[in-house]
Design a protein around this motif. Sequence first.
Motif, PDB file in Angstrom:
ATOM      1  N   PRO A  84      42.373  34.217  39.240  1.00 28.36           N
ATOM      2  CA  PRO A  84      42.430  33.495  40.519  1.00 28.36           C
ATOM      3  C   PRO A  84      43.045  34.305  41.647  1.00 28.36           C
ATOM      4  O   PRO A  84      42.876  33.972  42.818  1.00 28.36           O
ATOM      5  CB  PRO A  84      43.300  32.283  40.185  1.00 28.36           C
ATOM      6  CG  PRO A  84      44.231  32.791  39.138  1.00 28.36           C
ATOM      7  CD  PRO A  84      43.417  33.752  38.312  1.00 28.36           C
ATOM      8  N   ARG A 122      37.178  33.680  42.161  1.00 23.23           N
ATOM      9  CA  ARG A 122      37.702  33.641  43.521  1.00 23.23           C
ATOM     10  C   ARG A 122      36.675  34.246  44.464  1.00 23.23           C
ATOM     11  O   ARG A 122      36.244  35.386  44.285  1.00 23.23           O
ATOM     12  CB  ARG A 122      39.019  34.409  43.605  1.00 23.23           C
ATOM     13  CG  ARG A 122      39.671  34.353  44.985  1.00 23.23           C
ATOM     14  CD  ARG A 122      40.875  35.273  45.060  1.00 23.23           C
ATOM     15  NE  ARG A 122      41.488  35.252  46.367  1.00 23.23           N
ATOM     16  CZ  ARG A 122      42.693  34.767  46.628  1.00 23.23           C
ATOM     17  NH1 ARG A 122      43.423  34.279  45.642  1.00 23.23           N
ATOM     18  NH2 ARG A 122      43.188  34.788  47.861  1.00 23.23           N
ATOM     19  N   LEU A 162      38.553  28.988  45.565  1.00 24.05           N
ATOM     20  CA  LEU A 162      38.718  29.213  44.142  1.00 24.05           C
ATOM     21  C   LEU A 162      37.765  28.261  43.424  1.00 24.05           C
ATOM     22  O   LEU A 162      37.800  27.052  43.647  1.00 24.05           O
ATOM     23  CB  LEU A 162      40.157  28.926  43.707  1.00 24.05           C
ATOM     24  CG  LEU A 162      40.416  28.968  42.193  1.00 24.05           C
ATOM     25  CD1 LEU A 162      40.248  30.390  41.660  1.00 24.05           C
ATOM     26  CD2 LEU A 162      41.815  28.439  41.872  1.00 24.05           C
TER      27      LEU A 162
END
Length: 334
Positions: free
Chosen positions: A234, A272, A277
């Motif tokens: 992420p 991402r 996200l």
Amino acid sequence: MGDLLLAAGLALAGLLPLDQPFGRDPDTLFYALYLAGAAAVALRRRIPAAVLVLTCGSLGLLLGLGYLPGLIMGPALAGLYTAAVRGMRLWAAAGLAAVLVGAAFLPEDLVVRAVFALTWAGMLGCAVLAGEFVRARARAAGHDERLRIARELHDVLGHGMAAITVQSATALHLLGDAHPEVRQALQAIRDTSKQAMGRVRDSVFQEGESLAGIDDLLGAVRQAGLPVEVTGSPGELRPEVDHAAYRIIQEALTNTLRHAGPGASAGVRLERTARALLIDVTDDGTGGLGRAGSGIEGMKARARALGGHVRVSSATKQTGVRVSARLPLRLGRR
């Protein structure tokens, strides 16, 4: 201290000399009535009803006696505002009426009385509206906080109870018919955890629960009997996005533990992009899409609060469930 300063300021403001063509000159009676109302403002948070009676009553009496010097409506403005904030609508209406009744007895001609009455009604009405606005905002904030807390505990305890249910059911299966006392205890644990999952509605926010701790989450899920793997990274996220992502993954895996059935496995994919996200939690279980409840609604609400969304669909045409979430990286991004 703040109310004392406000009362002192109102007392001084009402004593300021102003040149005006209407009204009686201030005298001992005027000062006694006005200062009584101004002094009462110091107690507006403790006894708002009594303060409203004193402030609006003194102003109505002053107007009825023909006094118009200075900013004499200041104490009444404070009393009406406080009453509105406290939800004392009938009291506020009665106080406003008392002032207007006093204005109706001004010793001036009809036009002058009408002008003053309309002006004061508008100003005093604004104080009531301001109080109602503040009260509404406070109630909305309280509702949002209670809703957030409810979702938090649903996520925290729901996940733990699901693991307990699965593990106790597994132990019962392995135990068979042996040791009836142990079996009875395990059945009680399983049934109690199932009931608790349905009653979880409240929680306390715990900072630090973010994707940095996803390994611990996955470890607990695996220990509960669900193989799960994670792919992707992420990167660095805003705290609110990071926390929401963790909770969405936790709830999705908890649902898989509850409903996917024996032999199921799960996967978590994080991606991402430049703006968001992306989260995908899939399983190959047999539980299907019949998983609606506060958990799914909580996931959707978390995403909506950040300007994103959550969708729940079939992982494939034959089996499994897929939870897909999109969380904007910045406020206002879609």
